[in-house]
Design an enzyme around this catalytic site. Structure first.
Site, PDB file in Angstrom:
ATOM      1  N   ARG A 165      -1.124   9.163  -0.299  1.00 64.40           N
ATOM      2  CA  ARG A 165      -2.289   9.631  -1.074  1.00 64.40           C
ATOM      3  C   ARG A 165      -2.292  11.109  -1.374  1.00 64.40           C
ATOM      4  NH1 ARG A 165      -6.932   6.041   1.803  1.00 64.40           N
ATOM      5  NH2 ARG A 165      -6.160   4.154   0.814  1.00 64.40           N
ATOM      6  N   GLN A 219      -8.807  14.303   3.387  1.00 59.00           N
ATOM      7  CA  GLN A 219      -7.995  13.578   2.403  1.00 59.00           C
ATOM      8  C   GLN A 219      -8.734  13.327   1.086  1.00 59.00           C
ATOM      9  OE1 GLN A 219      -7.076   9.134   2.807  1.00 59.00           O
ATOM     10  NE2 GLN A 219      -5.046  10.020   3.054  1.00 59.00           N
ATOM     11  N   LEU A 271     -15.028   4.531  -5.315  1.00 55.64           N
ATOM     12  CA  LEU A 271     -13.606   4.267  -5.164  1.00 55.64           C
ATOM     13  C   LEU A 271     -13.187   2.963  -5.830  1.00 55.64           C
ATOM     14  CD1 LEU A 271     -11.047   5.216  -3.384  1.00 55.64           C
ATOM     15  CD2 LEU A 271     -11.628   3.212  -2.054  1.00 55.64           C
ATOM     16  N   HIS A 279     -12.152  11.689   0.290  1.00 52.90           N
ATOM     17  CA  HIS A 279     -12.174  10.294   0.730  1.00 52.90           C
ATOM     18  C   HIS A 279     -12.222  10.096   2.233  1.00 52.90           C
ATOM     19  CE1 HIS A 279     -11.561   6.042   0.547  1.00 52.90           C
ATOM     20  NE2 HIS A 279     -10.408   6.088   1.150  1.00 52.90           N
ATOM     21  N   HIS A 311      -8.597  10.886  -2.269  1.00 50.77           N
ATOM     22  CA  HIS A 311      -8.042   9.609  -2.727  1.00 50.77           C
ATOM     23  C   HIS A 311      -7.754   9.730  -4.211  1.00 50.77           C
ATOM     24  CE1 HIS A 311      -7.621   5.377  -3.685  1.00 50.77           C
ATOM     25  NE2 HIS A 311      -7.687   5.074  -2.403  1.00 50.77           N
ATOM     26  N   ARG A 352      -3.674  10.445   6.481  1.00 47.72           N
ATOM     27  CA  ARG A 352      -3.613   9.067   6.962  1.00 47.72           C
ATOM     28  C   ARG A 352      -3.178   8.139   5.836  1.00 47.72           C
ATOM     29  NH1 ARG A 352      -7.262   4.621   5.203  1.00 47.72           N
ATOM     30  NH2 ARG A 352      -8.876   5.729   4.077  1.00 47.72           N
ATOM     31  N   GLU A 378      -6.813   1.397  -3.472  1.00 47.52           N
ATOM     32  CA  GLU A 378      -5.372   1.617  -3.574  1.00 47.52           C
ATOM     33  C   GLU A 378      -4.650   0.300  -3.873  1.00 47.52           C
ATOM     34  OE1 GLU A 378      -3.894   4.474  -0.974  1.00 47.52           O
ATOM     35  OE2 GLU A 378      -1.979   3.491  -0.623  1.00 47.52           O
ATOM     36  N   PHE A 382       0.855  -1.179   0.000  1.00 45.13           N
ATOM     37  CA  PHE A 382       0.000   0.000   0.000  1.00 45.13           C
ATOM     38  C   PHE A 382       0.894   1.232   0.000  1.00 45.13           C
ATOM     39  CE2 PHE A 382      -4.696   0.314   1.394  1.00 45.13           C
ATOM     40  CZ  PHE A 382      -5.094  -0.627   0.463  1.00 45.13           C
TER      41      PHE A 382
HETATM   42  C1  FAD Z   1     -14.779   3.541  -0.388  1.00 42.84           C
HETATM   43  C2  FAD Z   1     -13.876   3.470   0.787  1.00 42.84           C
HETATM   44  C3  FAD Z   1     -12.838   2.537   0.840  1.00 42.84           C
HETATM   45  C4  FAD Z   1     -11.993   2.458   1.940  1.00 42.84           C
HETATM   46  N1  FAD Z   1     -10.977   1.548   1.947  1.00 42.84           N
HETATM   47  C5  FAD Z   1     -10.172   1.456   3.033  1.00 42.84           C
HETATM   48  C6  FAD Z   1      -9.131   0.492   3.085  1.00 42.84           C
HETATM   49  O1  FAD Z   1      -8.936  -0.297   2.166  1.00 42.84           O
HETATM   50  N2  FAD Z   1      -8.358   0.442   4.188  1.00 42.84           N
HETATM   51  C7  FAD Z   1      -8.566   1.275   5.248  1.00 42.84           C
HETATM   52  O2  FAD Z   1      -7.851   1.165   6.221  1.00 42.84           O
HETATM   53  N3  FAD Z   1      -9.540   2.194   5.218  1.00 42.84           N
HETATM   54  C8  FAD Z   1     -10.357   2.301   4.141  1.00 42.84           C
HETATM   55  N4  FAD Z   1     -11.354   3.242   4.125  1.00 42.84           N
HETATM   56  C9  FAD Z   1     -11.633   4.011   5.316  1.00 42.84           C
HETATM   57  C10 FAD Z   1     -12.362   3.158   6.326  1.00 42.84           C
HETATM   58  O3  FAD Z   1     -13.207   2.242   5.668  1.00 42.84           O
HETATM   59  C11 FAD Z   1     -13.227   3.978   7.255  1.00 42.84           C
HETATM   60  O4  FAD Z   1     -12.484   5.029   7.747  1.00 42.84           O
HETATM   61  C12 FAD Z   1     -13.709   3.157   8.413  1.00 42.84           C
HETATM   62  O5  FAD Z   1     -14.313   1.969   7.977  1.00 42.84           O
HETATM   63  C13 FAD Z   1     -14.678   3.940   9.261  1.00 42.84           C
HETATM   64  O6  FAD Z   1     -15.231   3.096  10.236  1.00 42.84           O
HETATM   65  P1  FAD Z   1     -16.102   3.707  11.400  1.00 42.84           P
HETATM   66  O7  FAD Z   1     -16.528   2.571  12.248  1.00 42.84           O
HETATM   67  O8  FAD Z   1     -15.358   4.797  12.024  1.00 42.84           O
HETATM   68  O9  FAD Z   1     -17.350   4.357  10.663  1.00 42.84           O
HETATM   69  P2  FAD Z   1     -18.466   3.733   9.693  1.00 42.84           P
HETATM   70  O10 FAD Z   1     -18.188   2.353   9.291  1.00 42.84           O
HETATM   71  O11 FAD Z   1     -18.698   4.742   8.638  1.00 42.84           O
HETATM   72  O12 FAD Z   1     -19.728   3.656  10.622  1.00 42.84           O
HETATM   73  C14 FAD Z   1     -20.413   4.782  11.063  1.00 42.84           C
HETATM   74  C15 FAD Z   1     -21.634   4.321  11.813  1.00 42.84           C
HETATM   75  O13 FAD Z   1     -22.256   5.428  12.425  1.00 42.84           O
HETATM   76  C16 FAD Z   1     -23.641   5.415  12.140  1.00 42.84           C
HETATM   77  N5  FAD Z   1     -24.090   6.805  12.257  1.00 42.84           N
HETATM   78  C17 FAD Z   1     -23.617   7.890  11.608  1.00 42.84           C
HETATM   79  N6  FAD Z   1     -24.239   9.010  12.042  1.00 42.84           N
HETATM   80  C18 FAD Z   1     -25.105   8.610  12.998  1.00 42.84           C
HETATM   81  C19 FAD Z   1     -26.041   9.298  13.844  1.00 42.84           C
HETATM   82  N7  FAD Z   1     -26.177  10.618  13.784  1.00 42.84           N
HETATM   83  N8  FAD Z   1     -26.790   8.556  14.702  1.00 42.84           N
HETATM   84  C20 FAD Z   1     -26.651   7.195  14.785  1.00 42.84           C
HETATM   85  N9  FAD Z   1     -25.770   6.516  14.011  1.00 42.84           N
HETATM   86  C21 FAD Z   1     -25.020   7.219  13.144  1.00 42.84           C
HETATM   87  C22 FAD Z   1     -23.745   4.767  10.803  1.00 42.84           C
HETATM   88  O14 FAD Z   1     -25.030   4.247  10.587  1.00 42.84           O
HETATM   89  C23 FAD Z   1     -22.698   3.683  10.947  1.00 42.84           C
HETATM   90  O15 FAD Z   1     -23.238   2.572  11.636  1.00 42.84           O
HETATM   91  C24 FAD Z   1     -12.190   3.337   3.016  1.00 42.84           C
HETATM   92  C25 FAD Z   1     -13.221   4.268   2.978  1.00 42.84           C
HETATM   93  C26 FAD Z   1     -14.047   4.365   1.868  1.00 42.84           C
HETATM   94  C27 FAD Z   1     -15.086   5.425   1.830  1.00 42.84           C
END
Ligand code: FAD
Ligand code: SF4
Ligand code: SF4
Ligand code: FES
Lengths: 615, 247
Positions: free
Chosen positions: A301, A255, A267, A369, A257, A405, A270, A141
């Protein structure tokens, strides 16, 4: 009013929220997760590429260890991170990967013997050790010294989230899905839960909790072109900012992407470049190796996104009805590799572009991203400003990412921070008792009810919420994007202030009954514009270039004046955030230096100028 | 290009006492690479801001947006309008509880399913943070992943004749999940324990084998193969049970 009591309220049921919930529930505390969507649809599921942890089992990861991972992370952050947190993270990432394996995650494994791989379009050979057979393997990566990104094909986020939610189901942790938190209940000192709106009925509900966690993910939807899901519109950051006391850390740190597909901004991972894919311009020529001889397509990135934008600006982009773009080429990786290791990519290209990446080029350009910005916490995940409030995952500014990041570090953060913050919440709760102040709860609820009534009745005005959101998104896209400069940022701030005024006058066009989607957005719009203003205004103030924050008028990274973190709060009635600053890190294990990629021009802590601005 | 699309959309807001189930018609000029995500968003923002539907990832990954598209369940976000006729009829998925218009409650259904099939690794071991992970053959990991790719969208359930007749039928998605765990060396459940869960008429013996499920699965999961394998295995288990209990 329906009122629900619990020990721990996790707002968010993505990877971070659920990992915290598992830790709290395992320790015997009653835990409820809220989520806008069923938990397995959280945006974590969209992560494709993988999760970084220094296991060092694969041949190209030999010699890897948490120390190297720590260094990569600090350099990736352009020294913007909290080094104590980065250290904690790197040390505990391997254990987190193994725990997920223990819970059932089908990580790809080391296959011994000779195999080929691609780098910069050329083929090389590697030999995997027999004694490592069947251990968790890794791929390459951007911005890393070793192959360190553990993966399951290109569905890593999906398998992580399904495994995590399996554990949640096993433990019987309740997830109230389709419930959106719309404000925190607090008295300026202690947080005691949230007011939420049920997205099955439209009714309000109160959750009272001893510990409340914001794990709501990123908020890319304040930008028009983003890889984020449509639900990533800032709910968590908004309820924190609305408290007037909880600050957002580094709101300018957004950030981009390098490879969103054109036009939908979905997306492609990467991992495409990690596995040897290349970027081509209008002439079918590679260009990244000219700008970055060492890392080429696999610089971090922020750096790749900037060179792509620069290359397009020099006229070498490919013209299209949706604006100029570049090409991503993975054809040489071959059908077998694409069909097994990059199958989501294959599906996305076929479904959304009508393109077969085995034989055709993929149109890409940088898209918003990731929000390094987030609810500022200490290393235990406790939010600044309110006792009993915690944050983890992309929603938080914990802060291991600083101003940029690394790919693969975010999935890793959700699981590692989830575990650590979960442990700290458990410690916090032991022997902790609370008394709920009914007057504060009631006034919190009434405030939300009144807001809804005013929006429905049109008492505030009748501005169109979608137009306002669109104006905000355009403003950020135009003037607070990959390259930034003083005059544009100034203009953005002024325009956003105007948009903020309009946002106060929103009225619904529909009747607002039940789970009305227009109301859902209208409830957030004003604070969404505030988030946008935090980003624009903090970017205007930061007169240096660091990580993703690239100022054309201040090209150097300025460690003398800007080795710090922005803290933004919003006082009711203001039309700008209040900005404070704190040192980026208390502990300095790795003193500021050169990243080894990207433009190098640094004003050191002593004021010396290092580098001349070329790479 | 240049088509004018006609959308017939099912409307009903159970939270509004004045609302009755009916169909609304909307017209839209088709644009290049238009998906139903783009079309529905446009209709909501420009024509009727009360229209309910579910999108999340808009990339065919999260499973939020399944609906009946001209009578067939599919993910709306990855359906291109150019693959549809001028007239497009959209209905919510059957079987799942209606929330409003095109939006249904899949969350409750799938949580119950996951509880029913005990969708987790059953093991007597405990996690040792200091030890290397247990080894696994990469080919086995890939086989598991193949079945783990299900996104719980509900298309297979909506298309299933049995599920439409009997609400307690677990559906191909649950059977696929069991098959996934049967492949997994970490899961210590015995065949008899799996049998308990799906060796019934709500499970594998209720399945009529018509394969509506596999035809509509947007992730192209090999549901037919899995159902076949389970039927054989569970058939044998049934025979064994018969002898054991002398039923
Ligand atoms: C397309 C894409 C590809 C990615 N690929 C990678 C990768 O390969 N490797 C890597 O390390 N990172 C990657 N990332 C980044 C990574 O996936 C995310 O940063 C990470 O999964 C976020 O996890 P989280 O649990 O913080 O939030 P999320 O998984 O986004 O979960 C947020 C939660 O909060 C809830 N929520 C939001 N607002 C409210 C509210 N007001 N009230 C109640 N619930 C709410 C949602 O319903 C959800 O359940 C990628 C991101 C994207 C967009
Ligand atoms: S094969 Fe079985 S599970 Fe699939 S649709 Fe037919 S009855 Fe339903
Ligand atoms: S098996 Fe296929 S159709 Fe059924 S829920 Fe899973 S992904 Fe959807
Ligand atoms: S919106 Fe996620 S699959 Fe369609």
């Amino acid at each position: 009013m329906e009122t629900i009591f619990t020990d721990v309220l996790c707002i968010g049921a993505g990877l971070a929220g659920e990992r915290v919930a598992i830790e709290a529930a395992s320790a015997g505390f009653e835990t409820i997760c809220l989520s806008i969507v069923p938990p397995r649809r959280s945006h974590s599921s969209a992560a494709q590429g993988g999760m970084q942890a220094a296991l060092g089992h694969s041949a190209m990861g030999e010699g890897d260890c948490p120390d190297v991972h720590f260094e990569d992370t600090v350099k990736g952050s352009d020294w913007g991170c909290d080094q104590e947190v980065a250290r904690l993270f790197a040390d505990r990432a391997p254990e987190a990967v193994r725990e997920m394996a223990f819970w059932g995650l089908p990580w790809n494994r080391v296959v011994p013997g000779r195999s080929t791989y691609f780098k910069g379009g050329k083929q090389y050979e590697k030999v995997e050790a027999t004694e490592k057979e069947g251990l968790i393997t890794a791929r390459d990566f951007g911005g890393t010294a070793k192959w360190r990104t553990c993966y399951t094909s290109d569905g890593t986020g999906h398998t992580l989230l399904y495994t995590m939610d399996n554990k949640v189901v096993e433990l019987g942790v309740r997830v109230h899905d389709r419930v959106e938190a719309i404000s925190l209940i607090h008295d300026g000192q202690t947080c005691s839960g949230a007011v939420a709106r049920c997205l099955k009925t439209g009714k309000l509900r109160v959750y009272l909790a001893k510990a409340t966690l914001i794990a709501t993910g990123g908020y890319g939807r304040i930008y028009r072109e983003t890889t984020n899901a449509v639900i990533n519109d800032g709910g968590g950051a908004i309820i924190a900012l609305d408290t007037e006391v909880v600050p957002l850390g580094n709101p300018e740190a957004i950030q981009f992407h390098p490879t969103g597909i054109v036009p939908t901004n979905i997306l492609v991972t990467e991992g495409c470049r990690g596995d040897g894919g290349t970027l081509l311009d209008v002439n079918g020529q590679r260009f990244m190796h000219e700008y970055e001889p060492e890392k080429a397509e696999l610089a971090s990135r922020d750096v790749v996104s900037r060179w792509m934008t620069h290359h397009i600006r020099t006229g070498l982009g490919v013209k299209s009805p949706y604006g100029d773009h570049l090409w991503l080429d993975i054809r040489h990786l071959g059908e077998k590799h694409i069909k097994t290791k990059l199958r989501e990519v294959e599906e996305i290209c076929n479904n959304f572009l009508g393109i077969d990446p085995i034989t055709q080029l993929i149109p890409v350009r940088p898209a918003q991203h990731y929000t390094m910005a987030g609810v500022r916490t200490n290393k235990d995940g406790a939010a600044y400003g309110l006792k009993g409030l915690f944050s983890a995952g992309e929603a938080a500014c914990w802060d291991m990412h600083g101003l940029n990041r690394l790919g693969g570090n975010s999935l890793a953060e959700t699981v590692v921070a989830g575990k650590i913050v979960g442990e700290k919440i458990v410690e916090f709760l032991k022997g902790y008792e609370v008394q709920y102040n009914t007057a504060i709860i009631r006034s919190g609820v009434i405030k939300q009810q009144e807001r809804i009534e005013r929006l429905v009745s049109g008492k505030n005005g009748n501005d169109n919420v979608y137009e306002i959101r669109s104006a905000m998104q355009d403003e950020l896209m135009e003037r607070v994007g990959i390259f930034r400069n003083g005059p544009d940022l100034q203009k953005a701030v002024e325009n956003l202030q105007e948009i903020h005024e309009r946002a106060k006058k929103v009225g619904l066009r529909s009747n607002g009954k039940g789970v009305n989607p227009e109301l859902t957005l209208a409830l957030k719009i004003q604070s969404m514009v505030r988030l946008a203003l935090c980003t624009a205004y903090a970017a205007l103030q930061r007169t240096e270039s660091r990580g993703c924050h690239a100022r054309e008028d201040f090209e150097a990274r300025n460690d003398r004046d800007w080795w710090n973190r922005t803290l933004a709060t919003w006082r009711e009635g203001d039309d700008l955030p209040t900005l404070d600053y704190e040192p980026a890190t208390q502990v300095v294990e790795l003193p500021p230096g050169e990243r080894g990629y990207g433009v190098c021009k640094i004003i050191s802590c002593d004021g010396d100028v290092i580098g001349d601005g070329t790479s | 290009m240049g088509r004018r699309l006609k959308f017939n959309i099912f409307r009903y807001n159970p939270q509004d006492p004045d609302s009755v189930p009916h169909t609304d018609t909307f017209y839209l000029a088709e644009t290049e690479s238009m998906t139903l995500f783009i079309a529905l968003t446009d209709i909501r923002e420009e024509q009727d801001s009360s229209l309910q539907f579910d999108f999340c990832c808009r990339a065919g990954i999260c499973g939020a947006c399944a609906m009946m598209i001209n009578g067939r369940p599919n993910l709306a976000c990855k359906t291109l309008t150019k693959d549809l006729p001028d007239e497009i009829t959209l209905m919510p998925l059957p079987i799942f509880k209606l929330i409003g218009d095109l939006s249904v409650d899949t969350g409750t259904w799938f949580r119950e399913m996951n509880e029913k099939v005990e969708s987790w690794v059953h093991t007597s071991k405990s996690f040792d943070p200091s030890a290397d992970e247990e080894r696994m053959d990469d080919a086995v990991a890939e086989e598991i992943y193949e079945l783990e790719r299900c996104i719980e969208c509900g298309c297979c359930v909506a298309a299933c004749g049995t599920a439409n007749m009997r609400r307690d039928f677990v559906g191909a998605v649950a059977m696929n999940r069991i098959a996934r765990f049967m492949l997994d060396p970490r899961d210590q459940r015995t065949e008899a324990e799996y049998f308990e869960i799906i060796g019934t008429d709500e499970g594998i013996f209720g399945c009529m084998g018509l394969l509506g499920c596999e035809d509509v699965c947007p992730k192209h999961l090999p549901l037919q193969d899995q159902l076949g394998i389970l039927r054989r295995k569970m058939g044998w288990s049934a025979v064994k049970e018969l002898f054991r209990f002398g039923k």
